[in-house]
Design a protein around this motif. Sequence first.
Motif, PDB file in Angstrom:
ATOM      1  N   UNK A 291      38.824  -5.149  19.940  1.00 21.13           N
ATOM      2  CA  UNK A 291      37.929  -5.073  18.783  1.00 21.13           C
ATOM      3  C   UNK A 291      38.281  -6.150  17.755  1.00 21.13           C
TER       4      UNK A 291
ATOM      5  N   UNK B  10      35.810  -9.044  16.407  1.00 18.68           N
ATOM      6  CA  UNK B  10      35.545  -9.301  14.989  1.00 18.68           C
ATOM      7  C   UNK B  10      35.967 -10.714  14.590  1.00 18.68           C
TER       8      UNK B  10
ATOM      9  N   UNK C 177      33.303  -0.439  -8.740  1.00 18.60           N
ATOM     10  CA  UNK C 177      33.909  -1.053  -7.550  1.00 18.60           C
ATOM     11  C   UNK C 177      33.312  -2.428  -7.276  1.00 18.60           C
ATOM     12  N   UNK C 178      32.966  -3.119  -8.347  1.00 22.72           N
ATOM     13  CA  UNK C 178      32.363  -4.453  -8.205  1.00 22.72           C
ATOM     14  C   UNK C 178      33.374  -5.401  -7.568  1.00 22.72           C
ATOM     15  N   UNK C 179      32.964  -6.039  -6.524  1.00 24.33           N
ATOM     16  CA  UNK C 179      33.884  -6.886  -5.769  1.00 24.33           C
ATOM     17  C   UNK C 179      33.115  -8.095  -5.264  1.00 24.33           C
TER      18      UNK C 179
ATOM     19  N   UNK D  92      25.277  -6.848   6.901  1.00 26.80           N
ATOM     20  CA  UNK D  92      24.643  -5.670   6.305  1.00 26.80           C
ATOM     21  C   UNK D  92      24.504  -4.511   7.290  1.00 26.80           C
ATOM     22  N   UNK D  93      24.956  -4.714   8.516  1.00 27.24           N
ATOM     23  CA  UNK D  93      25.104  -3.572   9.412  1.00 27.24           C
ATOM     24  C   UNK D  93      26.122  -3.939  10.481  1.00 27.24           C
ATOM     25  N   UNK D  94      26.746  -2.931  11.004  1.00 27.18           N
ATOM     26  CA  UNK D  94      27.824  -3.136  11.985  1.00 27.18           C
ATOM     27  C   UNK D  94      27.728  -2.016  12.993  1.00 27.18           C
TER      28      UNK D  94
ATOM     29  N   UNK E 209      29.171  -0.864  17.064  1.00 24.98           N
ATOM     30  CA  UNK E 209      29.827  -1.170  18.334  1.00 24.98           C
ATOM     31  C   UNK E 209      28.885  -0.754  19.452  1.00 24.98           C
TER      32      UNK E 209
ATOM     33  N   UNK F 184      31.467   3.052  12.344  1.00 26.30           N
ATOM     34  CA  UNK F 184      30.012   3.008  12.504  1.00 26.30           C
ATOM     35  C   UNK F 184      29.263   3.790  11.433  1.00 26.30           C
TER      36      UNK F 184
ATOM     37  N   UNK G 155      37.802   2.701  -2.552  1.00 26.87           N
ATOM     38  CA  UNK G 155      36.554   1.953  -2.679  1.00 26.87           C
ATOM     39  C   UNK G 155      36.703   0.568  -2.040  1.00 26.87           C
ATOM     40  N   UNK G 156      35.694  -0.269  -2.228  1.00 28.08           N
ATOM     41  CA  UNK G 156      35.660  -1.534  -1.503  1.00 28.08           C
ATOM     42  C   UNK G 156      36.497  -2.636  -2.146  1.00 28.08           C
ATOM     43  N   UNK G 157      36.936  -2.434  -3.355  1.00 30.39           N
ATOM     44  CA  UNK G 157      37.590  -3.529  -4.072  1.00 30.39           C
ATOM     45  C   UNK G 157      39.086  -3.574  -3.756  1.00 30.39           C
ATOM     46  N   UNK G 158      39.571  -4.688  -3.262  1.00 32.79           N
ATOM     47  CA  UNK G 158      41.005  -4.783  -2.982  1.00 32.79           C
ATOM     48  C   UNK G 158      41.811  -5.075  -4.239  1.00 32.79           C
TER      49      UNK G 158
ATOM     50  N   UNK H 291      32.622   0.146   8.179  1.00 34.10           N
ATOM     51  CA  UNK H 291      32.031  -1.180   8.340  1.00 34.10           C
ATOM     52  C   UNK H 291      30.528  -1.182   8.055  1.00 34.10           C
ATOM     53  N   UNK H 292      29.910  -0.102   8.392  1.00 30.88           N
ATOM     54  CA  UNK H 292      28.457  -0.074   8.320  1.00 30.88           C
ATOM     55  C   UNK H 292      27.948   0.322   6.943  1.00 30.88           C
TER      56      UNK H 292
ATOM     57  N   UNK I 212      27.004  -0.591   3.469  1.00 31.75           N
ATOM     58  CA  UNK I 212      26.672  -1.830   2.779  1.00 31.75           C
ATOM     59  C   UNK I 212      27.007  -1.732   1.301  1.00 31.75           C
ATOM     60  N   UNK I 213      26.630  -0.669   0.669  1.00 38.04           N
ATOM     61  CA  UNK I 213      26.875  -0.517  -0.771  1.00 38.04           C
ATOM     62  C   UNK I 213      27.501   0.842  -1.031  1.00 38.04           C
TER      63      UNK I 213
END
Lengths: 421, 196
Positions: free
Chosen positions: A54, A58, A226-228, A416-418, A420, B71, B134-137, B192-193, B195-196
Amino acid sequence: MHIQFSKKAGKQASVLLVSLVVAAILGAALASYLTMIGTQNHAVARSQAWNSALNYAEAGVEEALAQMNAQGDLSANSWGVSSNGTFGPLTRSLAGGSYSVVIVTNPVTTIYSTGYVTVPIVGTVVSRTVKVTANSLPLINVAFAALYNLDMNGYGLASDSWNSHDPNLSTNGHYDPTKTSTNGSIASEFGIVDIGNHTISGNLYLGPTASYASSLGQILGTIFDDYNVEFPDVVLPMSTPLAAPITSLTVTNNNGRVSISGYAHDFTVAGDYEVNDSYDIYVEPGVKVRLKVNVSNFSPANIHVLGGITNSGSLEVYQVSGSGSLTGNITVDSNRPENFYYFGLPGVTAVTFGGTTSFIGVIYAPEAALTLNGGGNNIGVVGASITKTIRMNGHYNFHYDESLGTNGPSRGFVPNSWAEL
Amino acid sequence: MILKLTHPARPPAAFTLVELLVAMGLGVSLLTVVTVLGLYGARSFEGMANYVDLDSKSRNALDILNREVRNATALVSFSTNLPVKSLTLTNSVSAQTIAFTYDSRVGTVVFSKTGQGDRTLLSGCEQWDFSLFNRAPNITSTNISFFPATNSAGQLDPSVCKLINMSWKCVRSIQTHKINTESVETAQIVLRNKVR
């Protein structure tokens, strides 16, 4: 003479038999033990290969995204010529495995990547495939954003949105206060957001370490923390710009332009140019100009982008270093922000705006402090800004043009999508 | 003439007491060693079998968790209150709901998915914990970590969860003694899937 031996009890092979039985039992136990250990070993090896596959898949996705974001020819770097919008398959071998990846551009940008890893000991190859769809993310997607502090003095509505290409959200392509939407979002990655008494008709995006001060109801949308998002530094998009034409304008020129300084750069031919001064700038209708600014204190008295909606000129300013002052008269006849961009390269540390009329355009200078002086109820920024910090010394209206999200510059493709497969 | 060769007649022999004691001592010692080695070997064998079982179950559970969480498009809800902890995710692409439920009373982690029967991933589970990020490292010069998935009110909010850190500990017993344990401590899985 007969010699007779007396009979004694016969010897039996019981010891050998017992030894064989014991050895067989011990052997069977040892064999089953070793078999179990071997099976476990194989299972662990296969599991490691399975998980590694995997990672290789990726890695292929990463390469495909890098290729797409290089903004060059997709067939470069050994990807090969397109076949009905499909590039690849490209195969790369790395230490321990390999991947094969394909980019499909039509109808949806999609990456298919398969990772291959050989299972140690066993020697078989395991593979895993992922499918990733990607879309191009706009660079300018908020009304105004700052990497650090965002300090707003004043009161009233500070931001809303409109769309210069949507008649429901504009009138003849112009901002119309009766046709607005609620996407006037603002953002800060790391700093303190002081909204003052303003109202934000949009979301507030904050990085995890950013904070804000506002009263209830000032943010009409949602507050995210969580703005990143990375604001990439500006890279000069031209290599050998031409010297900008200089026109002497004592009163008016042939096109009726008036120059306060007596000189102006009047662009009548599209192209890449550079200037070493702050003379007035005129861009004639239909002319697209990218302008490198070498002067460290860029402060033209007039910037005028001529032409209407259908034949507007276009100006992109790239200042290399120093500070930029946009306090002069900046006029974009089409009223569309997409026709005037001010880009500050990393050497630009300050940008000032203090005009008496609204600024129509986009300011993008992620290493610069933006200061907005003056202001008033009818003064604002029609477009968007992204800078290191923002300070408003007075009330400003930001009217974010949503069309910048579709017609403006892109920050590149992002997944925008993932899935397997 | 017949010549008979016979062993000299001996009187019936018997162990002396000393010989008997020595023989018994050696015999008992030998049997004890053999018995101890046998028992130890059996316990080792069983312990190894337990470990193999724990390891395979944990790896299988991790593979399934990995696949489903990667997924998933969003974390829908979660519960951290014992005796039952749970994570519920959704995959909007396949229109399926995925749940992982830990019941501390029976020590199981059960995986359920829309359209599929429940499946016990882990048994003999003494602990199953998770953390939401959350998504922010949070990047420092020496480490990369992630911020908790909290909303602006400081509450854990599944809607902003992008990464799940899971750990669990399972045990197996040999003759009522908890001998084998298997811990997975750093399974950080990204949605991973989402988006927001």
